[in-house]
Design an enzyme around this catalytic site. Structure first.
Site, PDB file in Angstrom:
ATOM      1  N   GLU A  66       5.141   9.148  -0.508  1.00  0.00           N
ATOM      2  CA  GLU A  66       5.646   9.928  -1.638  1.00  0.00           C
ATOM      3  C   GLU A  66       4.784  11.172  -1.867  1.00  0.00           C
ATOM      4  O   GLU A  66       5.290  12.288  -2.003  1.00  0.00           O
ATOM      5  CB  GLU A  66       5.625   9.078  -2.929  1.00  0.00           C
ATOM      6  CG  GLU A  66       6.589   7.916  -2.933  1.00  0.00           C
ATOM      7  CD  GLU A  66       5.977   6.639  -2.368  1.00  0.00           C
ATOM      8  OE1 GLU A  66       5.047   6.726  -1.522  1.00  0.00           O
ATOM      9  OE2 GLU A  66       6.440   5.561  -2.749  1.00  0.00           O
ATOM     10  N   LYS A  68      -5.844   8.560  -2.546  1.00  0.00           N
ATOM     11  CA  LYS A  68      -7.014   7.913  -1.952  1.00  0.00           C
ATOM     12  C   LYS A  68      -6.918   7.936  -0.425  1.00  0.00           C
ATOM     13  O   LYS A  68      -7.840   8.332   0.260  1.00  0.00           O
ATOM     14  CB  LYS A  68      -7.101   6.476  -2.478  1.00  0.00           C
ATOM     15  CG  LYS A  68      -8.276   5.709  -1.958  1.00  0.00           C
ATOM     16  CD  LYS A  68      -8.349   4.339  -2.625  1.00  0.00           C
ATOM     17  CE  LYS A  68      -9.344   3.467  -1.876  1.00  0.00           C
ATOM     18  NZ  LYS A  68      -9.491   2.142  -2.451  1.00  0.00           N
ATOM     19  N   GLY A 107      -7.470   2.032  -6.214  1.00  0.00           N
ATOM     20  CA  GLY A 107      -6.563   3.062  -6.736  1.00  0.00           C
ATOM     21  C   GLY A 107      -6.335   2.939  -8.235  1.00  0.00           C
ATOM     22  O   GLY A 107      -6.452   3.920  -8.986  1.00  0.00           O
ATOM     23  N   ARG A 108      -6.038   1.737  -8.702  1.00  0.00           N
ATOM     24  CA  ARG A 108      -5.699   1.561 -10.123  1.00  0.00           C
ATOM     25  C   ARG A 108      -6.933   1.604 -11.028  1.00  0.00           C
ATOM     26  O   ARG A 108      -6.821   1.522 -12.243  1.00  0.00           O
ATOM     27  CB  ARG A 108      -4.904   0.281 -10.326  1.00  0.00           C
ATOM     28  CG  ARG A 108      -5.539  -0.963  -9.741  1.00  0.00           C
ATOM     29  CD  ARG A 108      -4.549  -2.112  -9.662  1.00  0.00           C
ATOM     30  NE  ARG A 108      -5.093  -3.261  -8.963  1.00  0.00           N
ATOM     31  CZ  ARG A 108      -5.063  -3.422  -7.648  1.00  0.00           C
ATOM     32  NH1 ARG A 108      -4.527  -2.506  -6.873  1.00  0.00           N
ATOM     33  NH2 ARG A 108      -5.550  -4.515  -7.092  1.00  0.00           N
ATOM     34  N   HIS A 160      12.232  -0.757 -33.520  1.00  0.00           N
ATOM     35  CA  HIS A 160      13.680  -0.534 -33.630  1.00  0.00           C
ATOM     36  C   HIS A 160      14.388  -0.838 -32.327  1.00  0.00           C
ATOM     37  O   HIS A 160      15.506  -0.375 -32.105  1.00  0.00           O
ATOM     38  CB  HIS A 160      13.945   0.899 -34.090  1.00  0.00           C
ATOM     39  CG  HIS A 160      13.435   1.141 -35.470  1.00  0.00           C
ATOM     40  ND1 HIS A 160      14.197   0.897 -36.593  1.00  0.00           N
ATOM     41  CD2 HIS A 160      12.222   1.530 -35.919  1.00  0.00           C
ATOM     42  CE1 HIS A 160      13.486   1.166 -37.679  1.00  0.00           C
ATOM     43  NE2 HIS A 160      12.269   1.544 -37.290  1.00  0.00           N
ATOM     44  N   LYS A 218       6.959  -0.887   1.963  1.00  0.00           N
ATOM     45  CA  LYS A 218       6.586   0.426   2.521  1.00  0.00           C
ATOM     46  C   LYS A 218       6.932   0.480   4.012  1.00  0.00           C
ATOM     47  O   LYS A 218       7.474   1.467   4.502  1.00  0.00           O
ATOM     48  CB  LYS A 218       5.061   0.632   2.411  1.00  0.00           C
ATOM     49  CG  LYS A 218       4.548   1.099   1.096  1.00  0.00           C
ATOM     50  CD  LYS A 218       3.050   1.468   1.244  1.00  0.00           C
ATOM     51  CE  LYS A 218       2.353   1.504  -0.096  1.00  0.00           C
ATOM     52  NZ  LYS A 218       0.905   1.696   0.007  1.00  0.00           N
ATOM     53  N   GLU A 257      -0.673  -5.211 -10.557  1.00  0.00           N
ATOM     54  CA  GLU A 257      -1.056  -5.020  -9.155  1.00  0.00           C
ATOM     55  C   GLU A 257      -2.349  -5.801  -8.869  1.00  0.00           C
ATOM     56  O   GLU A 257      -2.632  -6.150  -7.729  1.00  0.00           O
ATOM     57  CB  GLU A 257      -1.239  -3.524  -8.832  1.00  0.00           C
ATOM     58  CG  GLU A 257      -0.992  -3.203  -7.364  1.00  0.00           C
ATOM     59  CD  GLU A 257      -1.038  -1.721  -7.026  1.00  0.00           C
ATOM     60  OE1 GLU A 257      -2.102  -1.109  -7.186  1.00  0.00           O
ATOM     61  OE2 GLU A 257      -0.009  -1.172  -6.579  1.00  0.00           O
TER      62      GLU A 257
HETATM   63  O1  F6P Z   1       1.145   1.069  -4.692  1.00  0.00           O
HETATM   64  C1  F6P Z   1       0.157   0.852  -3.760  1.00  0.00           C
HETATM   65  C2  F6P Z   1      -0.968   1.822  -3.852  1.00  0.00           C
HETATM   66  O2  F6P Z   1      -1.794   1.571  -2.776  1.00  0.00           O
HETATM   67  C3  F6P Z   1      -1.731   1.764  -5.169  1.00  0.00           C
HETATM   68  O3  F6P Z   1      -2.664   0.745  -5.213  1.00  0.00           O
HETATM   69  C4  F6P Z   1      -2.312   3.120  -5.232  1.00  0.00           C
HETATM   70  O4  F6P Z   1      -2.751   3.432  -6.507  1.00  0.00           O
HETATM   71  C5  F6P Z   1      -1.133   3.951  -4.793  1.00  0.00           C
HETATM   72  O5  F6P Z   1      -0.528   3.174  -3.772  1.00  0.00           O
HETATM   73  C6  F6P Z   1      -1.431   5.334  -4.314  1.00  0.00           C
HETATM   74  O6  F6P Z   1      -2.249   5.338  -3.189  1.00  0.00           O
HETATM   75  P1  F6P Z   1      -2.985   6.648  -2.718  1.00  0.00           P
HETATM   76  O7  F6P Z   1      -3.905   7.093  -3.793  1.00  0.00           O
HETATM   77  O8  F6P Z   1      -3.710   6.254  -1.474  1.00  0.00           O
HETATM   78  O9  F6P Z   1      -1.941   7.698  -2.429  1.00  0.00           O
END
Ligand code: F6P
Length: 539
Positions: free
Chosen positions: A208, A202, A266-267, A383, A503, A352
């Site tokens: 990452e 987003k 995002g979620r 199990h 972060k 979240e």
């Molecule tokens: O973990 C925090 C967060 O902002 C989530 O809400 C989101 O889904 C994720 O990081 C990834 O963010 P982006 O889509 O901006 O890379």
């Protein structure tokens, strides 16, 4: 004004009066009475510690929380995500009414939603039919989605869930972790000239994702030598993002970018362009059915009376157990291998959203907020951790999810799977008394160990078959359940400030891990860990 939480006290008083077994004994119609149907799903919630009085009080709790108005505020684009000053409109993404208009800041968002879907469809078609090719002219055989959190968990979950609808000649991979192993193992499995990378973020700034995307670009350029890197990127990288500037800076032509908007959390973003990998896998027609399932549940949530409203009922039962009984967790148990990643997806959606410590006025909350969500595919769990659910000291309400038909009939395996699901809910609700054990001849010294208290609450969600529509509806069901709980708890469900601190600190720590002379300034423990790491890697 009377305190709305008095309704929960009333519900608790009613709930404590009788066990689930007693409630069934006194009402032959209980199963029917405590079941609802919506959007292809049947919810049997009769194995809960509620009678009609308890449900009435819980419904009043929802009403007195202003839920009806809050639902409308969300669906009509009000900026209910106040701490980020954003509307919350994932429902617009799957609004299948061709005449629908949904406004944000005076602008109808639906034309852009439809245009993006059409572009996604066109692109998905081209990849699936081989019209979109890699730089050397070879067909795309591997699709690698690079993203994390909401830009990963939804695509991973849904791609697995809808495997029966996927084009099997394409293989899909999902790289999320900044652990280089994740990328390295994926790159070992794909061929550079036949691989399409979807960089899904987003913000397009997530450490990452951007680190993995840059590494993937380097890898690809290195494996197609003599080729202008820009040409490689333009045939093998597309972006899904709200941030066109950063996409361009990365080197992806914005013509190959699929956008979404700040009013998609995002979620909650799977039905946005974040679902591109899914659309490539299952095709645009199935993807449309997937969105339709969401929409059906959206319409149900928006219009059904609370007493018959599936997400509201599940939310209220959740509140009863977490805030009434003090249950800290609930368990999601899909009895369908294709839903294996659904609990992980649910974890981000729920935790979240509602893992908050202050209310909408910024004051510390006085009640437990979002519960801990966890789970595994059903019989595997049996199990493993079911022992604790049956006989442990924690109260763990469970959602059992099953599909009457399997996509893969083999002998009587599916009957056995479903028998296990139904039997577990029976065992949890009704248990086994000491008298029953004795009647079976259990030696007296073993009776306490072989007794099951029962009265352990479960919901059972059943659909006919896991098809794109039922998956969409299932996701929307939980989204609206989480929303409802957030409203009742008076917290903001659509921000996630709690992920920021770590972060930010990671940036300083990274600098100290790599610098010739670390700046320091950490606590003793963190400083020791940094020093140990540096020594181990020879810095
Ligand atoms: O973990 C925090 C967060 O902002 C989530 O809400 C989101 O889904 C994720 O990081 C990834 O963010 P982006 O889509 O901006 O890379």
């Amino acid at each position: 004004m009377a305190d709305k939480w008095a309704n929960l006290d009333d519900a608790m008083t009613a709930s404590r009066k009788k066990t689930i077994a007693e409630l069934f004994a006194e009402d032959p119609d209980r199963a029917k009475r405590f079941s609802v149907e919506a959007a292809g799903w049947f919810l049997d919630y009769s194995k809960n510690r509620v009678d009609r009085a308890a449900m009435k009080s819980l419904v009043k709790l929802a009403e007195e929380s202003g839920l009806k108005d809050e639902i409308e505020r969300m669906f009509t684009g009000e900026k209910i995500n106040r701490t980020e000053n954003r509307a919350v409109l994932h429902t617009a993404l799957r609004n299948c009414d061709p005449a629908a208009k949904v406004f944000v800041d005076g602008k109808d968002v639906m034309p852009d939603v439809r245009a993006t879907l059409a572009r996604m469809g066109d692109f998905a078609d081209r990849v699936r039919t081989g019209k979109w090719r890699g730089y050397t002219g070879k067909r795309i055989r591997y699709v690698v989605n690079i993203g994390i959190g909401g830009s990963d968990l939804g695509p991973v979950m849904a791609n697995l869930a809808l495997t029966p609808y996927a084009k099997r000649s394409l293989r899909f991979f999902f790289v999320s972790n900044v652990d280089s192993t994740h990328l390295a193992e994926t790159l070992r499995a794909v061929k550079p000239a036949e691989t399409l990378f979807i960089v899904a973020s987003k913000t397009f700034t997530t450490q990452e994702t951007m680190s993995n995307a840059r590494a993937a670009r380097e890898w690809l350029v290195g494996r197609l030598p003599g080729v202008n890197p820009n040409d490689v990127v333009s045939r093998h990288f597309v972006a899904v993002s709200t941030n066109a500037d950063e996409v361009s800076k990365f080197g992806i032509d914005t013509a190959n970018m699929f956008g979404f908007w700040d009013w998609v959390g995002g979620r909650y973003s799977l039905p946005s362009a974040i679902g591109l990998s899914l659309m490539i896998a299952i095709g645009r027609a199935n993807y449309a059915k997937f969105l339709k399932g969401y929409w059906k549940m959206d319409c149900h949530f928006r219009t059904a009376k609370f007493e018959k409203n599936m997400p509201v009922i599940m939310a209220l039962l959740g509140i009863l157990y977490s805030d009434g009984y003090g249950a800290e967790t609930y368990c999601c148990l899909p009895y369908d291998q294709y839903l294996a990643r659904f609990p992980a997806y649910l974890q981000q959606m729920d935790m979240e959203s509602n893992g908050k410590g202050v209310d909408r006025d910024g004051k510390p909350v006085s009640r437990a907020t979002g519960p801990i969500a966890w789970g595994e595919p059903g019989t595997n769990g049996q199990h493993s951790f079911y022992q604790l659910i049956h006989q442990g000291t924690h109260l763990i309400p469970c959602d059992f999810i099953g599909c009457c038909k399997t996509h893969n009939p083999i002998g009587d395996l599916h009957d056995k799977l479903m028998a296990n699901l139904f039997a577990q809910t029976e065992a949890l609700a009704f248990g086994k008394t000491a008298e029953q054990c004795r009647a079976e001849g259990v030696p007296e010294e073993l009776v306490p160990f072989k007794t099951f208290t029962g009265n352990r609450p479960t919901n059972t969600l059943l659909c006919k078959e896991l098809v794109p529509e039922t998956l969409g509806a299932l996701i929307a069901l939980y989204e609206h359940k989480v929303f409802t709980q957030g409203v009742i708890l008076n917290i903001y469900s659509f921000d996630q400030w709690g992920v920021q601190l770590g972060k930010v600190l990671a940036k300083g720590v990274l600098a100290d891990l790599t610098a010739e002379k670390p700046a320091g300034g950490h606590d003793g423990s963190t400083a020791q860990l940094i020093a140990r790491y540096r020594a181990a890697v020879g810095r």
